[in-house]
Write a protein that holds these residues in place. Structure first.
Motif, PDB file in Angstrom:
ATOM      1  N   ALA A 187      45.865  10.545  14.690  1.00 26.31           N
ATOM      2  CA  ALA A 187      45.085  11.221  15.729  1.00 26.31           C
ATOM      3  C   ALA A 187      45.955  11.744  16.855  1.00 26.31           C
ATOM      4  CB  ALA A 187      44.032  10.261  16.289  1.00 26.31           C
ATOM      5  N   THR A 188      47.043  11.043  17.166  1.00 26.84           N
ATOM      6  CA  THR A 188      47.911  11.471  18.272  1.00 26.84           C
ATOM      7  C   THR A 188      48.942  12.510  17.832  1.00 26.84           C
ATOM      8  OG1 THR A 188      49.400   9.594  17.842  1.00 26.84           O
ATOM      9  CG2 THR A 188      47.635   9.264  19.448  1.00 26.84           C
ATOM     10  N   ARG A 189      49.002  12.832  16.541  1.00 28.37           N
ATOM     11  CA  ARG A 189      49.958  13.808  16.024  1.00 28.37           C
ATOM     12  C   ARG A 189      49.287  15.099  15.574  1.00 28.37           C
ATOM     13  NH1 ARG A 189      54.378  10.414  12.442  1.00 28.37           N
ATOM     14  NH2 ARG A 189      54.480   8.554  13.769  1.00 28.37           N
ATOM     15  N   THR A 190      47.982  15.113  15.599  1.00 25.35           N
ATOM     16  CA  THR A 190      47.233  16.262  15.094  1.00 25.35           C
ATOM     17  C   THR A 190      46.959  17.260  16.217  1.00 25.35           C
ATOM     18  OG1 THR A 190      46.158  14.785  13.493  1.00 25.35           O
ATOM     19  CG2 THR A 190      45.157  16.938  13.839  1.00 25.35           C
ATOM     20  N   ARG A 191      47.092  18.540  15.914  1.00 21.63           N
ATOM     21  CA  ARG A 191      46.805  19.589  16.898  1.00 21.63           C
ATOM     22  C   ARG A 191      45.294  19.765  17.018  1.00 21.63           C
ATOM     23  NH1 ARG A 191      50.340  24.936  16.393  1.00 21.63           N
ATOM     24  NH2 ARG A 191      49.224  25.223  18.372  1.00 21.63           N
ATOM     25  N   LEU A 192      44.767  19.399  18.177  1.00 21.94           N
ATOM     26  CA  LEU A 192      43.334  19.488  18.434  1.00 21.94           C
ATOM     27  C   LEU A 192      43.134  20.257  19.734  1.00 21.94           C
ATOM     28  CD1 LEU A 192      42.572  15.718  17.695  1.00 21.94           C
ATOM     29  CD2 LEU A 192      42.011  17.631  16.181  1.00 21.94           C
ATOM     30  N   SER A 193      41.882  20.488  20.093  1.00 24.34           N
ATOM     31  CA  SER A 193      41.601  21.136  21.376  1.00 24.34           C
ATOM     32  C   SER A 193      42.135  20.246  22.499  1.00 24.34           C
ATOM     33  CB  SER A 193      40.098  21.344  21.547  1.00 24.34           C
ATOM     34  OG  SER A 193      39.450  20.091  21.689  1.00 24.34           O
ATOM     35  N   PRO A 194      42.574  20.834  23.611  1.00 25.42           N
ATOM     36  CA  PRO A 194      43.165  20.031  24.690  1.00 25.42           C
ATOM     37  C   PRO A 194      42.274  18.872  25.146  1.00 25.42           C
ATOM     38  CG  PRO A 194      43.531  22.357  25.098  1.00 25.42           C
ATOM     39  CD  PRO A 194      42.633  22.283  23.908  1.00 25.42           C
ATOM     40  N   ARG A 195      40.997  19.149  25.335  1.00 25.23           N
ATOM     41  CA  ARG A 195      40.080  18.095  25.798  1.00 25.23           C
ATOM     42  C   ARG A 195      40.015  16.943  24.803  1.00 25.23           C
ATOM     43  NH1 ARG A 195      34.616  17.408  24.500  1.00 25.23           N
ATOM     44  NH2 ARG A 195      33.515  15.968  25.899  1.00 25.23           N
ATOM     45  N   CYS A 196      39.849  17.272  23.540  1.00 23.37           N
ATOM     46  CA  CYS A 196      39.745  16.246  22.502  1.00 23.37           C
ATOM     47  C   CYS A 196      41.063  15.491  22.354  1.00 23.37           C
ATOM     48  CB  CYS A 196      39.345  16.891  21.183  1.00 23.37           C
ATOM     49  SG  CYS A 196      39.158  15.720  19.820  1.00 23.37           S
ATOM     50  N   ALA A 197      42.195  16.202  22.406  1.00 25.14           N
ATOM     51  CA  ALA A 197      43.498  15.563  22.239  1.00 25.14           C
ATOM     52  C   ALA A 197      43.758  14.549  23.337  1.00 25.14           C
ATOM     53  CB  ALA A 197      44.594  16.629  22.230  1.00 25.14           C
ATOM     54  N   VAL A 198      43.455  14.914  24.574  1.00 25.57           N
ATOM     55  CA  VAL A 198      43.663  13.994  25.703  1.00 25.57           C
ATOM     56  C   VAL A 198      42.755  12.772  25.565  1.00 25.57           C
ATOM     57  CG1 VAL A 198      43.370  13.711  28.198  1.00 25.57           C
ATOM     58  CG2 VAL A 198      44.461  15.771  27.290  1.00 25.57           C
ATOM     59  N   ALA A 199      41.486  13.001  25.199  1.00 27.63           N
ATOM     60  CA  ALA A 199      40.539  11.894  25.074  1.00 27.63           C
ATOM     61  C   ALA A 199      40.961  10.934  23.962  1.00 27.63           C
ATOM     62  CB  ALA A 199      39.138  12.441  24.802  1.00 27.63           C
ATOM     63  N   LEU A 200      41.388  11.477  22.822  1.00 26.60           N
ATOM     64  CA  LEU A 200      41.789  10.612  21.710  1.00 26.60           C
ATOM     65  C   LEU A 200      43.091   9.869  22.011  1.00 26.60           C
ATOM     66  CD1 LEU A 200      40.953  12.575  18.447  1.00 26.60           C
ATOM     67  CD2 LEU A 200      39.853  10.536  19.342  1.00 26.60           C
ATOM     68  N   GLN A 201      44.006  10.520  22.689  1.00 28.09           N
ATOM     69  CA  GLN A 201      45.244   9.835  23.071  1.00 28.09           C
ATOM     70  C   GLN A 201      44.946   8.661  23.997  1.00 28.09           C
ATOM     71  OE1 GLN A 201      47.810  12.853  24.694  1.00 28.09           O
ATOM     72  NE2 GLN A 201      48.246  13.786  22.701  1.00 28.09           N
ATOM     73  N   GLY A 202      44.018   8.866  24.925  1.00 18.15           N
ATOM     74  CA  GLY A 202      43.625   7.784  25.815  1.00 18.15           C
ATOM     75  C   GLY A 202      42.955   6.648  25.056  1.00 18.15           C
ATOM     76  N   PHE A 203      42.119   7.000  24.088  1.00 23.06           N
ATOM     77  CA  PHE A 203      41.429   6.005  23.265  1.00 23.06           C
ATOM     78  C   PHE A 203      42.427   5.159  22.475  1.00 23.06           C
ATOM     79  CE2 PHE A 203      39.195   5.277  19.054  1.00 23.06           C
ATOM     80  CZ  PHE A 203      38.406   4.226  19.503  1.00 23.06           C
ATOM     81  N   VAL A 204      43.374   5.821  21.808  1.00 28.57           N
ATOM     82  CA  VAL A 204      44.373   5.110  21.015  1.00 28.57           C
ATOM     83  C   VAL A 204      45.262   4.253  21.909  1.00 28.57           C
ATOM     84  CG1 VAL A 204      46.371   5.378  19.489  1.00 28.57           C
ATOM     85  CG2 VAL A 204      44.332   6.812  19.162  1.00 28.57           C
ATOM     86  N   GLN A 205      45.599   4.769  23.087  1.00 27.64           N
ATOM     87  CA  GLN A 205      46.435   4.008  24.015  1.00 27.64           C
ATOM     88  C   GLN A 205      45.736   2.724  24.457  1.00 27.64           C
ATOM     89  OE1 GLN A 205      47.495   6.125  27.580  1.00 27.64           O
ATOM     90  NE2 GLN A 205      49.173   4.731  28.069  1.00 27.64           N
ATOM     91  N   ILE A 206      44.443   2.817  24.724  1.00 33.63           N
ATOM     92  CA  ILE A 206      43.666   1.623  25.092  1.00 33.63           C
ATOM     93  C   ILE A 206      43.710   0.595  23.967  1.00 33.63           C
ATOM     94  CG2 ILE A 206      41.311   0.786  25.447  1.00 33.63           C
ATOM     95  CD1 ILE A 206      40.810   3.417  27.004  1.00 33.63           C
ATOM     96  N   LEU A 207      43.502   1.052  22.738  1.00 35.12           N
ATOM     97  CA  LEU A 207      43.515   0.140  21.587  1.00 35.12           C
ATOM     98  C   LEU A 207      44.851  -0.589  21.486  1.00 35.12           C
ATOM     99  CD1 LEU A 207      41.830   2.463  18.927  1.00 35.12           C
ATOM    100  CD2 LEU A 207      40.768   0.530  20.103  1.00 35.12           C
ATOM    101  N   ARG A 208      45.931   0.153  21.638  1.00 38.58           N
ATOM    102  CA  ARG A 208      47.261  -0.449  21.488  1.00 38.58           C
ATOM    103  C   ARG A 208      47.582  -1.385  22.656  1.00 38.58           C
ATOM    104  NH1 ARG A 208      49.905   1.668  17.298  1.00 38.58           N
ATOM    105  NH2 ARG A 208      49.354   3.756  16.524  1.00 38.58           N
ATOM    106  N   GLN A 209      47.224  -0.991  23.855  1.00 38.60           N
ATOM    107  CA  GLN A 209      47.521  -1.832  25.009  1.00 38.60           C
ATOM    108  C   GLN A 209      46.770  -3.156  24.949  1.00 38.60           C
ATOM    109  OE1 GLN A 209      46.556   0.666  28.360  1.00 38.60           O
ATOM    110  NE2 GLN A 209      48.625   1.538  28.489  1.00 38.60           N
ATOM    111  N   ILE A 210      45.489  -3.095  24.643  1.00 34.51           N
ATOM    112  CA  ILE A 210      44.701  -4.332  24.567  1.00 34.51           C
ATOM    113  C   ILE A 210      45.153  -5.171  23.377  1.00 34.51           C
ATOM    114  CG2 ILE A 210      42.375  -5.253  24.183  1.00 34.51           C
ATOM    115  CD1 ILE A 210      41.287  -2.994  25.872  1.00 34.51           C
TER     116      ILE A 210
END
Length: 376
Positions: free
Chosen positions: A169-192
């Motif tokens: 999800a963090t390597r795929t070219r998506l719309s800017p809004r979706c890319a930022v939201a998914l990067q934040g989602f994945v970051q939360i998963l990894r941090q927790i």
């Protein structure tokens, strides 16, 4: 005005208790039900320390009555909130007693519970393919702008690179809004997922808060959203008893795998709303506590009272009310509706031996053997 006051379902003790509770409703047209079915048995009112103890006692009593000849389908467990079914379901499964949930699904099949378990799966194994289904379920809950086309791109990236969907999800070219939201989602998963020293319940709470899932439910003022929040609170309490994610997931898979296929001879589980119009020889009414029934701040207090009346009058022969001193980590006290039942219409113990068919010592030994065979 013609008052229809004869009740053909319940015995006198049950009706007197029900009449007493509903008499405190100032908006009700005055009437008093009577029956020709005889005095019957007083309402059983029993207190327990914890919900697990309450559930075990109810299920053991169901097994005892079944061993004396009462059919499974003649017994029902009726509760105020559907989240309360979880401990009862697990006790029934442990005892191998067939059951059916009326108008609902088992605890582990409820939407919010499945969502929360998916978040735990993603948090535990973000780089493994076994988390892919969880990603498909939760990547856009709450909405992050990911549609079918975007998910398809992630699927292709994962397939090409041999990655999990979460990693892709963090390597795929998506719309800017979706890319930022998914990067934040994945970051939360990894941090927790990297946090140490947290209990499983604390980790789950952190995931639900940080991903915005609880905010999504809080923004919805519907009864359905409130019920989902209650189910999540029940799951968080359950998670505190597990040290590893895989152990909780295995437990959920086993407990949720067979909530009882529909059939004729099964113990019936349902909410009070679902019980309207139904009748059973034996009715068990758990969690009659102020925090639950009528609740700390009920929207409609008189509707709660009418539900108490409905619940009691579902019983044809025996009604059993139970409550706990502690539930979901907090102390509780008996429902006000219990105090409104006249003393002459209730007992603080099981009605064993009262007006029951006399059994020989040999028959009771057989009952004990059957209960042991049921795991009770």
């Amino acid at each position: 005005m013609f008052k229809l006051e004869e009740n053909f379902r319940s015995t006198r003790h049950i009706l007197d208790a029900s009449n007493a509770v509903i008499s405190f409703d100032p908006s009700r047209i005055e009437k008093r039900l009577f029956t020709r079915r005889g005095e019957g048995l007083p309402i059983e009112v029993l207190g327990f320390s914890y919900a697990t103890e309450e559930a075990a006692a109810i299920i053991r009593e169901i097994g005892r009555r079944a061993a004396t000849g009462v059919a499974w389908h003649d017994m029902a467990i009726i509760y105020r909130q559907n989240r309360l079914s979880r401990t009862l379901e697990e006790a029934l499964l442990h005892a191998r007693i067939p059951y059916e949930i009326i108008g609902d699904v088992g605890f582990y099949r409820r939407t919010a519970v499945k969502d929360a378990l998916a978040l735990l799966t993603l948090c535990a194994w973000p780089d493994e393919r076994r988390s892919d289904e969880a990603f498909r379920r939760m990547a856009n809950r709450p909405p992050r702008g990911l549609g079918a086309r975007g998910l398809g791109k992630i699927e292709m990236e994962a397939s090409t690179g041999g990655l999990s969907l979460c990693a892709a999800a963090t390597r795929t070219r998506l719309s800017p809004r979706c890319a930022v939201a998914l990067q934040g989602f994945v970051q939360i998963l990894r941090q927790i997922g990297c946090r140490e020293g947290e209990s499983l319940g604390e980790r789950l709470t952190g995931l639900l808060e940080a991903t915005g899932y609880l905010d999504m439910l809080r923004a919805d003022d519907s009864d359905e959203a409130a019920t989902q929040r209650e189910n999540l609170a029940e799951l968080i309490e359950l998670a505190q008893g597990f040290r590893r994610v895989e152990h909780l997931l295995e437990h959920a898979a086993l407990a949720g795998g067979a909530p009882g296929e529909k059939g004729r001879d099964r113990v019936q589980l349902m909410t009070m709303h679902r019980s309207k119009g139904l009748e059973f020889r034996h009715v068990f009414l758990p969690a009659w506590e102020e925090a639950i029934f009528p609740g700390a701040m009920p929207r409609n207090p008189e509707e709660e009272r009418r539900l108490a009346y409905v619940a009691l009058t579902r019983a044809m022969e025996q009604a059993t009310i139970t409550f706990c001193d502690y539930r979901q980590g907090g102390s509780s006290r008996p429902s006000r509706f219990i105090d409104e039942i006249p003393l002459e219409n209730r007992v603080s113990s099981w009605n064993h031996g009262r007006n029951e068919p006399r059994q020989s010592d040999g028959r009771w030994r057989q009952v004990d053997q059957e209960l042991n065979a049921l795991g009770l």
